[in-house]
Motif scaffolding. Structure first.
Motif, PDB file in Angstrom:
ATOM      1  N   ASP A 137       0.843  -1.207   0.000  1.00 43.01           N
ATOM      2  CA  ASP A 137       0.000   0.000   0.000  1.00 43.01           C
ATOM      3  C   ASP A 137       0.872   1.249   0.000  1.00 43.01           C
ATOM      4  O   ASP A 137       1.917   1.288   0.665  1.00 43.01           O
ATOM      5  CB  ASP A 137      -0.870   0.038   1.267  1.00 43.01           C
ATOM      6  N   ALA A 138       0.429   2.274  -0.719  1.00 43.81           N
ATOM      7  CA  ALA A 138       1.117   3.571  -0.638  1.00 43.81           C
ATOM      8  C   ALA A 138       0.452   4.354   0.482  1.00 43.81           C
ATOM      9  O   ALA A 138      -0.693   4.787   0.350  1.00 43.81           O
ATOM     10  CB  ALA A 138       0.997   4.310  -1.959  1.00 43.81           C
ATOM     11  N   LEU A 139       1.160   4.500   1.597  1.00 47.02           N
ATOM     12  CA  LEU A 139       0.514   5.080   2.779  1.00 47.02           C
ATOM     13  C   LEU A 139       0.513   6.596   2.752  1.00 47.02           C
ATOM     14  O   LEU A 139      -0.414   7.232   3.243  1.00 47.02           O
ATOM     15  CB  LEU A 139       1.239   4.600   4.049  1.00 47.02           C
ATOM     16  N   ILE A 140       1.568   7.190   2.215  1.00 41.35           N
ATOM     17  CA  ILE A 140       1.656   8.648   2.258  1.00 41.35           C
ATOM     18  C   ILE A 140       2.584   9.121   1.133  1.00 41.35           C
ATOM     19  O   ILE A 140       3.591   8.471   0.829  1.00 41.35           O
ATOM     20  CB  ILE A 140       2.184   9.142   3.640  1.00 41.35           C
ATOM     21  N   THR A 141       2.230  10.212   0.508  1.00 42.42           N
ATOM     22  CA  THR A 141       3.133  10.897  -0.424  1.00 42.42           C
ATOM     23  C   THR A 141       3.212  12.346   0.041  1.00 42.42           C
ATOM     24  O   THR A 141       2.179  13.006   0.199  1.00 42.42           O
ATOM     25  CB  THR A 141       2.598  10.831  -1.859  1.00 42.42           C
ATOM     26  N   ASP A 142       4.421  12.794   0.297  1.00 43.47           N
ATOM     27  CA  ASP A 142       4.553  14.153   0.862  1.00 43.47           C
ATOM     28  C   ASP A 142       6.015  14.583   0.729  1.00 43.47           C
ATOM     29  O   ASP A 142       6.815  13.891   0.073  1.00 43.47           O
ATOM     30  CB  ASP A 142       4.149  14.124   2.347  1.00 43.47           C
ATOM     31  N   GLU A 143       6.369  15.693   1.407  1.00 46.79           N
ATOM     32  CA  GLU A 143       7.783  16.063   1.467  1.00 46.79           C
ATOM     33  C   GLU A 143       8.533  14.922   2.161  1.00 46.79           C
ATOM     34  O   GLU A 143       7.992  14.280   3.069  1.00 46.79           O
ATOM     35  CB  GLU A 143       7.951  17.358   2.240  1.00 46.79           C
ATOM     36  N   PHE A 144       9.782  14.717   1.742  1.00 42.91           N
ATOM     37  CA  PHE A 144      10.451  13.491   2.186  1.00 42.91           C
ATOM     38  C   PHE A 144      10.563  13.339   3.707  1.00 42.91           C
ATOM     39  O   PHE A 144      10.322  12.249   4.234  1.00 42.91           O
ATOM     40  CB  PHE A 144      11.842  13.364   1.534  1.00 42.91           C
ATOM     41  N   PRO A 145      10.890  14.425   4.477  1.00 41.55           N
ATOM     42  CA  PRO A 145      11.011  14.223   5.931  1.00 41.55           C
ATOM     43  C   PRO A 145       9.734  13.692   6.567  1.00 41.55           C
ATOM     44  O   PRO A 145       9.787  12.845   7.455  1.00 41.55           O
ATOM     45  CB  PRO A 145      11.342  15.629   6.444  1.00 41.55           C
ATOM     46  N   LYS A 146       8.617  14.161   6.064  1.00 37.44           N
ATOM     47  CA  LYS A 146       7.351  13.720   6.653  1.00 37.44           C
ATOM     48  C   LYS A 146       7.093  12.242   6.325  1.00 37.44           C
ATOM     49  O   LYS A 146       6.576  11.491   7.147  1.00 37.44           O
ATOM     50  CB  LYS A 146       6.206  14.585   6.136  1.00 37.44           C
ATOM     51  N   VAL A 147       7.476  11.855   5.132  1.00 42.01           N
ATOM     52  CA  VAL A 147       7.306  10.458   4.723  1.00 42.01           C
ATOM     53  C   VAL A 147       8.226   9.558   5.554  1.00 42.01           C
ATOM     54  O   VAL A 147       7.838   8.492   6.029  1.00 42.01           O
ATOM     55  CB  VAL A 147       7.587  10.296   3.212  1.00 42.01           C
ATOM     56  N   MET A 148       9.427  10.062   5.754  1.00 39.48           N
ATOM     57  CA  MET A 148      10.418   9.284   6.526  1.00 39.48           C
ATOM     58  C   MET A 148       9.969   9.122   7.973  1.00 39.48           C
ATOM     59  O   MET A 148      10.118   8.049   8.579  1.00 39.48           O
ATOM     60  CB  MET A 148      11.766  10.015   6.438  1.00 39.48           C
ATOM     61  N   LEU A 149       9.408  10.205   8.490  1.00 38.53           N
ATOM     62  CA  LEU A 149       8.920  10.161   9.864  1.00 38.53           C
ATOM     63  C   LEU A 149       7.797   9.129   9.999  1.00 38.53           C
ATOM     64  O   LEU A 149       7.764   8.334  10.930  1.00 38.53           O
ATOM     65  CB  LEU A 149       8.427  11.562  10.256  1.00 38.53           C
ATOM     66  N   ARG A 150       6.924   9.106   9.000  1.00 37.14           N
ATOM     67  CA  ARG A 150       5.820   8.147   9.024  1.00 37.14           C
ATOM     68  C   ARG A 150       6.371   6.717   8.939  1.00 37.14           C
ATOM     69  O   ARG A 150       5.878   5.814   9.614  1.00 37.14           O
ATOM     70  CB  ARG A 150       4.868   8.428   7.852  1.00 37.14           C
ATOM     71  N   TYR A 151       7.417   6.546   8.163  1.00 34.41           N
ATOM     72  CA  TYR A 151       8.053   5.225   8.023  1.00 34.41           C
ATOM     73  C   TYR A 151       8.590   4.767   9.378  1.00 34.41           C
ATOM     74  O   TYR A 151       8.336   3.632   9.834  1.00 34.41           O
ATOM     75  CB  TYR A 151       9.176   5.336   6.985  1.00 34.41           C
ATOM     76  N   CYS A 152       9.272   5.669  10.070  1.00 36.14           N
ATOM     77  CA  CYS A 152       9.829   5.317  11.382  1.00 36.14           C
ATOM     78  C   CYS A 152       8.710   5.007  12.370  1.00 36.14           C
ATOM     79  O   CYS A 152       8.819   4.091  13.186  1.00 36.14           O
ATOM     80  CB  CYS A 152      10.682   6.473  11.919  1.00 36.14           C
ATOM     81  N   ALA A 153       7.632   5.785  12.261  1.00 36.63           N
ATOM     82  CA  ALA A 153       6.516   5.563  13.183  1.00 36.63           C
ATOM     83  C   ALA A 153       5.867   4.201  12.939  1.00 36.63           C
ATOM     84  O   ALA A 153       5.541   3.477  13.877  1.00 36.63           O
ATOM     85  CB  ALA A 153       5.486   6.674  13.020  1.00 36.63           C
ATOM     86  N   LYS A 154       5.698   3.853  11.666  1.00 39.29           N
ATOM     87  CA  LYS A 154       5.126   2.539  11.342  1.00 39.29           C
ATOM     88  C   LYS A 154       5.998   1.417  11.888  1.00 39.29           C
ATOM     89  O   LYS A 154       5.500   0.388  12.346  1.00 39.29           O
ATOM     90  CB  LYS A 154       5.029   2.349   9.817  1.00 39.29           C
ATOM     91  N   ALA A 155       7.303   1.642  11.826  1.00 39.58           N
ATOM     92  CA  ALA A 155       8.231   0.586  12.232  1.00 39.58           C
ATOM     93  C   ALA A 155       8.530   0.637  13.730  1.00 39.58           C
ATOM     94  O   ALA A 155       9.240  -0.221  14.249  1.00 39.58           O
ATOM     95  CB  ALA A 155       9.518   0.707  11.437  1.00 39.58           C
ATOM     96  N   GLY A 156       7.966   1.654  14.435  1.00 37.44           N
ATOM     97  CA  GLY A 156       8.205   1.774  15.871  1.00 37.44           C
ATOM     98  C   GLY A 156       9.636   2.134  16.215  1.00 37.44           C
ATOM     99  O   GLY A 156      10.192   1.660  17.205  1.00 37.44           O
ATOM    100  N   LEU A 157      10.237   2.984  15.413  1.00 36.03           N
ATOM    101  CA  LEU A 157      11.656   3.314  15.599  1.00 36.03           C
ATOM    102  C   LEU A 157      11.805   4.760  16.079  1.00 36.03           C
ATOM    103  O   LEU A 157      12.463   5.583  15.458  1.00 36.03           O
ATOM    104  CB  LEU A 157      12.421   3.117  14.281  1.00 36.03           C
TER     105      LEU A 157
END
Lengths: 321, 265
Positions: free
Chosen positions: B214-234
């Motif tokens: 699934d494509a969860l979010i498309t945005d400015e890269f820092p926000k996408v990266m932050l969401r990635y870390c949040a999904k992974a619990g990091l």
């Protein structure tokens, strides 16, 4: 002997291999050379440490190439066996001797640009002494009519601590009927590298090559690499043989062949045998099409599938430099 | 938008499940757009589908390139429109010379040599060392990747898809690759950067997070990266490595909120 008359068609016929054999004509370059035009010797030139002798016989020549002991030559010895006729028989009986401690390259060019019923036979003997570094390279062009019958046979003895490198290229034009047999006997600590490439381009092309290495001396090593493409009904058989008959010898045979178009046939027969428990002999063979990923990579650069295939054939049959 | 991916669904070969599930995102011309996500999230599948590889046919959805529906087009047609792909593990096509390989996609045949030299320089390969070399086993993995990148750049595509260009490279080389990506961007090429590494994604302007197809979010890269870390619990990793000491500028409250949204403390 700088104004040797040699058929222009033969001189130009190897240009697709990026070879300009005018560079090898007597009076040009520094290497020893022997030029045969059908059954006539048109030029012969030797250099210090290299003896070249040739004698015309009814359908060809007997030729001796002797690299004298300790001789190290930078320029290759050039042998050109050309025929600028459609038909006829050319028979070559070369004896090539590299005495001990020599370092030499012999390049043979066999070009039959008009072949249409032409027969070329060779029966060669090679003796490579001890501690030699010897390269034999043979490049063939048989015209565009699939009209040659070419049957060379070579026996090679490689002495102790010597390196023998053999290359054979038949990748331009249409080969016709080709049957090649090479037997190489490797003595103690010798190294054999044999590299064969052939292209059967259409239904009248049949190429059969048997390259055999017999590892007869302790620690002798060998690698045979055979690559071929059969296209549009062409037929190629690569028969790579390695026998490990001595302690701690090590050999490998590799055959890879690509089949393109209807009616084409590729066959590979790697044959290995070991009779010494400390020897090691291996083989690998692959037949079929180019991997889809390779085609995809080239097509992503804008090439059609046909263009991509052509590029891959070019790469596979590229002469080593 | 240069590239628009709409509701793209890619089934597995046996059609029993999907690798990409109704994925949609857009890529702005002239940007570096990163596709990030963990292993197995469908990143390379997305790259191959956009390039048009035979085994990657969407069961639904469309891909538009500069407004043109390229979904039915074959790989060569897409390449000739200005899309190319630099492969994660480029094949070693033994026997081709490096200049010959780079030349394959060059359209300006009159200035071939200059174009090849230019492409080698962009990827930081010295022309005097590489103009006479063959692609063979003596070329290192990093050099092979640079040659692949040079061949892609030499085409002067409008969109260059880089599939995990960082895989198998050490840190020093990765830094160099990031500089190369910026050079490519300055040449008016848009980059779709497939990666699962946050550090290489730092060069990106925008990003899309792929998560299990699934494509969860498309945005400015820092926000996408932050969401990635949040999904992974990091969270600690995120604070420590991405958003501190000269990294992205996002305040801690914002980080905490995103982690809460993903059910992470």
């Amino acid at each position: 002997m700088s104004n040797v008359e040699y058929p222009r068609e033969i001189l130009e016929s190897l240009e697709d291999y990026n070879i300009d054999i005018r560079d090898f004509l007597p009076g040009h370059g520094k290497g020893a050379k022997l030029l045969l035009d059908f059954n006539k010797i048109r030029g012969m030139e030797d250099v210090d440490g290299v003896i070249l002798k040739g004698r015309e016989i009814e359908n060809g020549i007997i030729a001796d190439v002797i690299i004298k002991e300790g001789t190290k030559i930078e320029e290759p010895v050039h042998l050109c066996f050309g025929v600028n006729k459609e038909t006829g028989i050319q028979e070559i009986f070369p004896r090539i001797i590299a005495e001990d401690n020599t370092d030499a390259t012999v390049q043979a060019h066999c070009s039959f640009p008009k072949a249409n019923g032409l027969i070329h036979k060779m029966f060669g003997h090679f003796y490579i002494g001890k501690n030699c570094n010897f390269t034999y390279s043979e490049t063939h062009y048989h015209g565009e009519n699939s009209g040659a019958l070419v049957a060379p046979v070579g026996y090679v003895y490689v002495g102790e601590n010597s390196v023998f490198e053999n290359t054979f290229y038949l990748t331009r034009g249409t080969p016709g009927k080709v049957k090649i047999m090479i037997d190489i006997y490797a003595m103690k600590n010798s190294v054999i590298k044999s590299n064969i490439k052939a292209f059967g381009k259409c239904k009248n092309d049949s190429v059969r090559i048997r390259d055999s290495v017999f590892l007869e001396g302790e620690n002798a090593r060998s690698v045979i690499k055979m690559k071929a493409v059969a296209k549009d009904g062409g037929e190629v058989l690569m028969f790579g043989i390695t026998e490990g008959n001595a302690p701690r010898c090590n050999g490998h045979v590799e055959c890879s062949e690509i089949v393109l178009g209807k009616g084409s046939i590729c066959r590979a027969r790697p044959f290995i045998r070991a009779i010494d428990p400390t020897s090691s002999v291996s083989h690998e063979a692959s037949l079929g099409r180019f991997p889809q990923k390779w085609l995809d990579e080239l097509q992503a650069k804008g090439l059609t599938e046909e263009e991509a295939t052509q590029i891959l054939i070019e790469a596979m049959l590229q002469e080593e430099r | 938008m240069l590239l628009e991916v709409k509701n793209l669904t890619i089934p597995t070969l046996d059609q029993k499940c999907v690798i990409l599930n109704k994925v949609s995102f857009e890529v702005k011309e002239g940007s570096i757009h990163a596709i990030i996500g963990p292993n197995g999230s469908g990143k390379s599948t997305l790259a191959y589908t956009i390039m048009g590889l035979d085994n990657y046919k969407p069961s639904e959805g469309k891909i538009y390139f500069d407004g043109i529906d390229i979904t039915p087009m074959k790989i060569t047609e897409r390449a000739n429109l200005g899309i190319t792909l630099a492969w994660q593990e480029p094949a070693r096509i033994d026997g081709l010379s490096i200049p010959r390989y780079i030349s394959l996609g060059i359209k300006d045949k009159a200035n071939m040599k200059e174009e090849i030299i230019g492409a080698l320089k962009i990827v930081n390969l010295e022309p005097e060392r590489f103009m006479n070399r063959i692609i063979d086993e003596f070329l290192s993995g990093g050099e092979r990747k640079r040659v692949e990148l040079a061949a892609a750049v030499a085409m002067k595509p409008r969109l260059i898809i880089l599939d995990e260009p960082d895989s198998g490279l050490d840190m020093i080389v990765i830094e160099d690759f990031m500089n190369i990506f910026n050079k490519i961007k300055e040449l008016d090429m848009t980059i779709l950067l497939i990666t699962h590494r946050e550090d290489i994604g730092m060069v990106a302007d925008y990003g899309t997070l792929l998560w299990r197809g699934d494509a969860l979010i498309t945005d400015e890269f820092p926000k996408v990266m932050l969401r990635y870390c949040a999904k992974a619990g990091l969270k600690e990793f995120c604070k420590r490595t991405l958003f501190k000491n000269g990294g992205f500028c996002v305040d801690e409250d914002y980080i905490d909120r995103i982690f809460r949204e993903e059910g992470q403390s």
